[in-house]
Design an enzyme around this catalytic site. Structure first.
Site, PDB file in Angstrom:
ATOM      1  N   ARG A   1       0.861  -1.180   0.000  1.00 28.64           N
ATOM      2  CA  ARG A   1       0.000   0.000   0.000  1.00 28.64           C
ATOM      3  C   ARG A   1       0.901   1.235   0.000  1.00 28.64           C
ATOM      4  NH1 ARG A   1      -3.273  -2.876  -1.624  1.00 28.64           N
ATOM      5  NH2 ARG A   1      -5.323  -3.397  -0.771  1.00 28.64           N
TER       6      ARG A   1
ATOM      7  N   GLU B   1      -3.725   7.408  -4.134  1.00 32.63           N
ATOM      8  CA  GLU B   1      -4.172   6.960  -5.464  1.00 32.63           C
ATOM      9  C   GLU B   1      -5.486   7.632  -5.822  1.00 32.63           C
ATOM     10  OE1 GLU B   1      -4.157   2.667  -5.569  1.00 32.63           O
ATOM     11  OE2 GLU B   1      -2.108   2.634  -4.846  1.00 32.63           O
TER      12      GLU B   1
ATOM     13  N   HIS C   1      -1.299   0.239  -9.911  1.00 31.77           N
ATOM     14  CA  HIS C   1      -1.865  -0.746  -8.972  1.00 31.77           C
ATOM     15  C   HIS C   1      -2.449  -1.960  -9.728  1.00 31.77           C
ATOM     16  CE1 HIS C   1      -3.570  -1.017  -4.623  1.00 31.77           C
ATOM     17  NE2 HIS C   1      -3.266  -2.219  -5.097  1.00 31.77           N
TER      18      HIS C   1
END
Ligand code: DGY
Length: 326
Positions: free
Chosen positions: A242, A271, A289
């Site tokens: 993350r 993000e 991602h």
């Protein structure tokens, strides 16, 4: 018949197979891409639903859960569930499911690919070619770090950390790791992995540092300016866990100032935003991602999530549902 069926909200389109599974049994609504990336949109929509199938980009906060007065289950289309306030869900009697195991191999492959890209400068070299600078074979062009014999230091040796380690071992790397507790002998032995209790020691002695731990209050900015300063100048950082585990501002500074030799990032602090200074950093491979993005894996993630929803809505014993996190 449809109107009396429980209602399921899927926050954005997912593979057909899992949508069909739910549509055969429930009234299903699917949000358009990006619609539920803020709390307000979720709070407004959620009261009428009995189940929510959400993405890691959806903030499932206490406010959202409290607004879900009919909500029985939230299934995250991801293994990481830091976007969900699990404590609040538990208090409210709402079950939360994630998707462990099914994405481990895809993420292991991806981490290895990302490491290859960074260690051999694929992105910078490809850009050089596309921009027309390639004028012939260059003995000193794009020299990178050879992996054989180097140490991969993994922070967070869960399923994905171990899957990455197995691949790196096949490339001749030595495996070291830091984890809440050491692996069992059965897990550690095939990897000939060394458990390093002291995180700073792992970081300062590894040629590649890979972040594979979940995001929790304890791991927020685990890789900060001080720890980047401990890394060796030729070392590389990989993060597929993350974004907020790494302080992006400090990382951009370390890359621009050549305190470390490169980074491979699949995840970002905010993000879909990327810290602007990272975009211009040398030898920094950044991807949107996509670690689990294979047809097979995304199908499997979807099926695991919809099955948890189906079981909870049918009153199955929660103990029989292996992917519940509360
Ligand atoms: C997950 O499932 O948590 C991953 O981040 C998806 O790639």
């Amino acid at each position: 018949m449809g109107s009396s069926l429980p209602k399921v909200l899927i926050t954005e389109p997912i593979p057909d197979k899992s949508i069909e599974f739910l549509s055969d049994r429930y009234t299903v609504e699917i949000g358009e891409k990006g619609r539920f990336q803020n709390e307000d949109a979720l709070i407004e929509a959620i009261p009428e639903y009995h189940a929510l199938l959400c993405m890691l980009s959806n903030p499932i906060t206490k406010n959202v859960l409290q607004a879900g007065t009919n909500l029985k289950v939230v299934a995250n289309f991801a293994v990481g569930y830091n976007n969900i306030d699990v404590e609040a869900a538990t208090e409210l009697g709402i079950k939360v499911a994630n998707t462990p195991d099914v994405l481990t191999e895809a993420c292991g492959d991806f981490a290895m690919g990302l490491l290859m890209a960074v260690s051999r400068k694929f992105n910078d070299a490809e850009q050089y070619l596309r921009e027309g600078h390639f004028k012939g074979w260059e003995p000193l062009g794009f020299l990178g770090l050879e992996l054989r014999g180097k140490t991969l230091g993994i922070i967070g040796m869960g399923r994905i950390g171990q899957a990455f380690a197995h691949r790196a071992k096949a490339f001749g790397m030595n495996i070291a790791y830091h984890n809440r507790s050491p692996l069992s002998q059965k897990e550690e032995q095939p990897l000939q992995a060394s458990y390093i209790k002291d995180l700073d020691q792992l970081i300062s002695t590894s040629d590649v540092v890979s972040v594979n731990c979940p995001l929790t209050p304890e791991t927020h900015h685990l890789i900060n300016e001080r720890r980047l300063g401990l890394m060796q100048e030729h070392a590389l950082l990989i993060n597929i866990s993350r974004g907020p585990v790494v302080d992006e501002k400090a990382l951009a500074h370390a890359l621009h100032n050549k305190h470390i030799a490169g980074a491979g990032l699949d995840v970002f602090e905010e993000e879909p935003k990327v810290y602007p200074h990272l975009l211009t950093a040398p030898n920094c491979t950044m991807l949107p991602h996509i670690a689990s993005a294979t047809f097979e894996t995304r199908d499997a993630i979807g099926m695991l999530a919809v099955q948890a929803i189906h079981k909870i809505l049918n009153g199955d014993d929660p103990k029989s549902i292996t992917n519940l996190v509360n």
